[in-house]
Design a protein around this motif. Structure first.
Motif: not given
Length: 311
Positions: A127-133
């Motif tokens: 759901c938050r792939p861009l903020h995952y890292t």
């Protein structure tokens, strides 16, 4: 004379499956097989995640923690069960029983919390792939893993000491194959309502709340997945999340059957077979569920084999 002996100097008899003597040999073989599968499968995951740099991700870090938890969890009750199944001797010392109760509770509780952490990791990934890292920063992952272990061992310290304060009656026969709270409460000669209440509260905090959190993670994941256009993305999500959901249900359903009803109520025999399932079967299936159709793991195994050949 036996009856007057003080509990702390004595021992308990773990009745286990002694009502079914003809089953004991079969159970011994089956339990031993599952235990070996648990050891091999979980050690395999731990070593593979450690050795292959492609698997140095939050998901495999938590999976290694789960594997280590399962190794400890089965080892806290299964060797004792195997020993009791293979001979007439079915005793466990008072101290042994306390230690076993403490570890079984601590590791079981830690697993409930860790499964929540793992579902949050999947939620962040889908759901938050861009903020995952950023969300799953290595330091934060370590913190979450430590929190799972610490919460388990702290909760268990409170709960098991509270269980062992209960004065026990003359007979020392625990109608189970390991020392667990409901079975020990049945030996008491005083009113155990306070303990039963504690058990219900603990079960609510560490079973129901985690389950609600896990299901809400998967609710959010399902919504995101349904909006996805690409089928490859869909397959990947269903692969990892489906595996996780299966592990969750194999662990939580049997535990709810046992811990979410009053100790006096349920049939003991049924309880033993349910407990056999989540202490023996579930930990051996976790590695299979996570690795069988998993491209990352297959790739890691291939790389490891290739590396072995090059040496």
């Amino acid at each position: 004379k036996m009856k007057e002996k003080n509990a702390s100097s004595g021992y308990f008899v773990l009745l286990g499956f002694s009502n079914w003597p003809h089953l004991e040999l079969v159970l011994f073989v089956v339990v031993l097989m599952f235990y070996l599968m648990t050891l091999i499968g979980n050690l395999f995951i731990i070593f593979l995640s450690y050795l292959d740099s492609h698997l140095h991700t939050p998901m495999y870090f938590f999976l290694s923690n789960l594997s280590f938890l399962d190794l400890c969890y089965t080892t806290s009750s299964i060797p004792q069960l195997l020993f009791n199944l293979q001979g007439p001797e079915k005793t466990i010392s008072y101290a042994g029983c306390m230690i076993q109760l403490y570890f079984v509770l601590a590791l079981g509780t830690a697993e409930c919390v860790l499964l929540v952490v793992m579902s949050y990791d999947r939620y962040a990934a889908v759901c938050r792939p861009l903020h995952y890292t950023v969300l799953m920063h290595p330091r934060f992952c370590h913190l979450l893993a430590v929190a799972s272990w610490v919460s388990g061992f702290t909760a268990s310290a409170l709960h098991s000491s509270f269980t062992f304060w209960v004065p026990l009656c003359g007979h020392r026969q625990v109608d189970h194959f390991f020392c667990e709270v409901p079975a020990l409460l049945r030996l008491s000669c005083v009113d155990t309502h306070a303990n039963e209440l504690t058990l219900m509260v603990m079960s609510f905090i560490f079973v129901i709340i985690p389950l609600i959190l896990i299901l809400s993670s998967y609710g959010a994941i399902a919504q995101t997945v349904l909006r996805m256009q690409s089928t490859t993305g869909l397959q990947k999500v269903f692969g990892t999340c489906g595996a996780h959901l299966m592990v969750v249900s194999l662990f939580f359903i049997p535990i709810m059957c046992i811990y979410l009803q009053p100790p006096s109520g349920n049939s003991q025999d049924q309880g033993k077979f349910i407990a056999l399932f989540y202490t023996v079967v579930t930990p051996s299936l976790n590695p299979l569920i996570y690795t069988l159709r998993n491209k990352d793991v297959k790739g890691a195994v291939k790389r490891l084999m290739g590396w072995g050949r090059e040496m």
